[in-house]
Structures are given as structure tokens and as C-alpha cells.
Design a protein around this motif. Structure first.
Motif, PDB file in Angstrom:
ATOM      1  N   UNK A 121      -5.359   9.301  -1.263  1.00 52.99           N
ATOM      2  CA  UNK A 121      -5.715   8.611  -2.511  1.00 52.99           C
ATOM      3  C   UNK A 121      -5.060   7.233  -2.596  1.00 52.99           C
ATOM      4  N   UNK A 122      -5.777   6.282  -3.151  1.00 54.78           N
ATOM      5  CA  UNK A 122      -5.267   4.908  -3.215  1.00 54.78           C
ATOM      6  C   UNK A 122      -3.960   4.802  -3.993  1.00 54.78           C
ATOM      7  N   UNK A 123      -3.785   5.688  -4.987  1.00 52.53           N
ATOM      8  CA  UNK A 123      -2.607   5.581  -5.840  1.00 52.53           C
ATOM      9  C   UNK A 123      -1.474   6.519  -5.417  1.00 52.53           C
ATOM     10  N   UNK A 124      -1.564   7.109  -4.213  1.00 52.92           N
ATOM     11  CA  UNK A 124      -0.481   8.001  -3.828  1.00 52.92           C
ATOM     12  C   UNK A 124       0.763   7.187  -3.467  1.00 52.92           C
ATOM     13  N   UNK A 125       1.898   7.863  -3.358  1.00 54.05           N
ATOM     14  CA  UNK A 125       3.182   7.183  -3.212  1.00 54.05           C
ATOM     15  C   UNK A 125       3.219   6.299  -1.972  1.00 54.05           C
ATOM     16  N   UNK A 126       2.686   6.793  -0.844  1.00 52.33           N
ATOM     17  CA  UNK A 126       2.762   6.043   0.400  1.00 52.33           C
ATOM     18  C   UNK A 126       1.879   4.797   0.365  1.00 52.33           C
ATOM     19  N   UNK A 127       0.711   4.893  -0.265  1.00 51.91           N
ATOM     20  CA  UNK A 127      -0.128   3.706  -0.400  1.00 51.91           C
ATOM     21  C   UNK A 127       0.495   2.698  -1.366  1.00 51.91           C
ATOM     22  N   UNK A 128       1.146   3.200  -2.402  1.00 51.58           N
ATOM     23  CA  UNK A 128       1.843   2.282  -3.306  1.00 51.58           C
ATOM     24  C   UNK A 128       2.959   1.544  -2.563  1.00 51.58           C
ATOM     25  N   UNK A 129       3.643   2.269  -1.676  1.00 46.61           N
ATOM     26  CA  UNK A 129       4.706   1.617  -0.891  1.00 46.61           C
ATOM     27  C   UNK A 129       4.129   0.541   0.020  1.00 46.61           C
ATOM     28  N   UNK A 130       2.952   0.801   0.585  1.00 47.63           N
ATOM     29  CA  UNK A 130       2.310  -0.210   1.437  1.00 47.63           C
ATOM     30  C   UNK A 130       2.097  -1.518   0.695  1.00 47.63           C
ATOM     31  N   UNK A 131       1.803  -1.420  -0.597  1.00 45.51           N
ATOM     32  CA  UNK A 131       1.522  -2.618  -1.379  1.00 45.51           C
ATOM     33  C   UNK A 131       2.764  -3.498  -1.533  1.00 45.51           C
TER      34      UNK A 131
END
Length: 374
Positions: A121-131
Motif C-alpha cells: 500500500x502507498x501509505x504503509x510505513x516502508x513507502x512513507x520512509x521512502x518519501x
């Protein structure tokens, strides 16, 4: 001579021609390409290969519960590189050093990839960290135009972006596909127990969760009850869910599990096929389908790769609703409409004039030149 280094976890089979052509392209422009690769292929796929001119460096893996970190010990090999290109992935520890190296020593590095982990999911923790570090590179090489738009939304300057238009060696795929005689294909059908009047559906890809294989197998079972048209479903691939697929196929008279196939063998099975069914994460398999003249039926799915952009719904393929009834209805529609199939095939072949390794090499190579000159 300028020197550019690409560091990647592994060399998948489908990337070899791209790397070979990119090396020649850059050399023609006075740039040396150094490719460093490791041993972290995708689980169960067994599609990693060696390349004689590239440098193998054994990666070190650290498991933190369900999370994996990878250290690529190659800092001594990149000291004289004018540009280092890496995959944008949280697990790659060298990326954080490259960010610091750029910040304190003005050393250029670039990200290559999706911008997000598209299988989460786009809003999961790991994707948020990528941002948090998406805008820390000197340059970006996104796979598609859609990824470029996402990067711009996240604050990456359009002047630092080169869309590579991710592709594979479709010319070789075409040559392999056309290399079989009709007699060879008919003999293969006989060996597999496929009757002359049966349609052939094919799935080719990783046997993993994101491919939605439960949906695929159940849809094939329902399809058998829905249509009077005889068919067989051929499954090619390998991965964590292989055993489940094998067990299902053993208890079915309309599903044939073949295993992982590459090159000519893979092309042969597509030559048997009428329709390519993949109701899960679709990536470069789009180009397999175009090159192998096999119309696609997929679904609206949150975890597609960026290459789903190459499918124009109801023009060169079908993107059904995320609903088994609609998916099966679209498959039956193609089974009954050869004119529609032929139209999809023709437009897919037309798209291959730009969706190919040569175009990707040109895009990537010119982007490297622009980054070095920036």
C-alpha cells in the motif's frame, strides 16, 4: 573518460541485452560503464545470470524479523566513478552512504526505479520512509511517465528526471516466437493433451502472492462451468506458491503446470496460446504478451507494476474489473471474437516499435550524459 557505475542486487536474465547495449552506447560517447552485481535474486525465480564483463560482489544479508537489509561491499570500486546509479530500495544500505557522499563530497548518484514499492500500500510505513529521501539523489531514472509524474508531485525537479521507458529485448522474443513451424506447435499440443478445437490460456510469471494466483485458479475452475468452449490453462513460472499451484493442477483436467521456462522454450508455449491471463500484478509481462501475439486480460489491481501503463484498455488489451465474473466474461469475449484478438495483437506489435531495449538504452544513455553534464 568519464566513468559510470550501476550497482544492482543481481542480474536477471531479461536485463542482459540492455546492459550489453548500454555499455556500447556509453562507450561510443566516451563513457565507461562499470556494472556491479550481487547474489540477491527474487525468491524462487531462479532467473539470475552472470555477465562476463560485469563485477560480481557477494552481498551480505541481515535479517531483522521479516525485514531484510542488504550490504553491497563495493565502496572501493566506486571511488573514481563520476556517477553511481542504484535501485531505490529501503533495504540497500549503500544508498544511505551515497546520500551522505553526495551531501558532503558532491559525488553524483542517481536512483533508478518505481518511486514506491508497488507491491505494498502507498501509505504503509516502508513507502512513507521512502518519501523521506526520494529527493536526495542527483538524478532520477523512473521506469515510466506515470512514475515521473509521481516524482514531480513529491518535489523532484523535472530537470533531474529521465524516463527510461522500461522494456525488454522484444526483438529477440519476436524472433524466437516466429522460429517454430506449425507442425512443431501441433506436436507440442498433442504431447500436452490439448485438443485441436480447444482454446489455450496461458499464465507466465512469478508464482507469488502479488500475482493473485488464487483468483486465477478459481476463475479457471468457474470458467470451465461457464462456457461450452473447451480450453486448457498453461502455467509457466516459479516462486513461493509453486507447490500450491502444482497441487491444484494435479487435481484438474484443464490446468497444466509446466514450470519455469525461458528463451525458446517460453516462446514455444506462448505460440500455443490464444489469451494471456494475469489477474494480479502486471509488469514487463505486458511486453511478453505483445511480442508473443497473445492478447492480455488482467484486472484493475492496486499492485500493478508501472508497465501497466502500456496497456490501453479495450485497444491493445483488456483491464477487467477486480471481479471474477467480469474477468471471466472478458476472457469468454476474447475466446469468441478472433477479430478482436487480431486487433489487439496488431496494436501490441505496433507498440513494440518504441517499447524495446533499443529505445530504453537510448533514453537511459542520454539521461546519463545529461546528468554528467548538469
Amino acid at each position: 573518460m568519464k566513468k559510470v557505475t550501476i550497482i544492482y542486487r543481481t542480474i536477471p536474465q531479461y536485463r542482459v541485452e540492455f546492459y550489453n547495449q548500454l555499455r556500447v552506447f556509453l562507450l561510443d560517447h566516451g563513457i565507461q560503464l562499470q556494472l556491479i552485481y550481487g547474489n540477491n535474486g527474487f525468491s524462487g525465480r531462479n532467473d539470475s545470470v552472470e555477465l562476463d564483463w560485469a563485477i560480481f560482489v557477494k552481498n551480505r544479508t541481515f535479517n531483522l524479523g521479516s525485514f531484510v537489509l542488504i550490504w553491497q561491499p563495493c565502496l572501493n570500486l566506486i571511488k573514481d566513478s563520476d556517477l553511481v546509479i542504484v535501485e531505490q530500495a529501503n533495504m540497500l544500505l549503500i544508498n544511505y552512504l551515497l546520500i551522505l557522499r553526495r551531501k558532503f563530497f558532491k559525488k553524483k548518484f542517481a536512483f533508478w526505479g518505481h518511486g514506491l514499492n508497488l507491491q505494498a500500500p502507498k501509505d504503509n510505513l516502508f513507502n512513507q520512509f521512502k518519501m523521506t529521501y526520494i529527493n536526495q539523489s542527483s538524478w532520477w531514472f523512473p521506469y515510466t511517465e506515470g512514475v515521473k509524474h509521481f516524482l514531480i508531485e513529491k518535489g523532484v525537479s523535472s530537470d533531474k528526471i529521465t524516463v527510461v521507458q522500461n522494456a525488454i529485448d522484444t526483438k529477440t522474443l519476436r524472433t524466437q516466437y516466429l522460429s517454430f513451424s506449425n507442425e512443431e506447435i501441433e506436436q507440442c499440443k498433442i504431447e500436452l493433451g490439448i485438443k485441436a478445437d480447444e482454446k489455450v490460456l496461458i499464465y507466465c510469471g512469478a508464482l507469488s502472492k502479488e500475482k493473485n494466483l488464487t483468483f486465477l485458479l478459481e476463475s479457471a475452475t468457474r470458467l470451465k462451468k461457464l462456457t461450452c468452449i473447451g480450453f486448457k490453462l498453461i502455467i509457466l513460472g516459479n516462486g513461493p506458491e509453486r507447490k500450491a499451484v502444482e497441487n491444484f493442477a494435479q487435481n484438474s483436467n484443464h490446468i497444466i503446470y509446466i514450470g519455469p521456462k525461458y528463451g525458446l522454450e517460453k516462446a514455444k508455449y506462448f505460440r500455443l496460446a490464444d489469451i494471456f491471463v494475469l489477474p494480479g500484478a502486471m509488469g514487463l509481462a505486458v511486453l511478453d504478451a505483445f511480442a508473443y501475439e497473445t492478447p492480455i486480460v488482467t484486472i484493475e489491481y492496486p499492485f500493478h507494476g508501472p508497465e501497466i501503463e502500456y496497456v490501453r484498455n479495450n485497444e491493445n488489451g483488456i483491464i477487467a474489473k477486480n471481479d471474477m465474473n467480469d474477468f471471466n466474461a472478458k476472457v469468454i469475449e476474447l475466446m469468441n471474437d478472433q477479430i478482436l484478438c487480431d486487433s489487439f495483437i496488431a496494436l501490441g506489435l505496433e507498440d513494440l516499435k518504441t517499447l524495446n531495449t533499443e529505445t530504453m538504452v537510448s533514453n537511459f544513455g542520454n539521461g546519463i550524459i545529461n546528468c554528467l553534464e548538469a
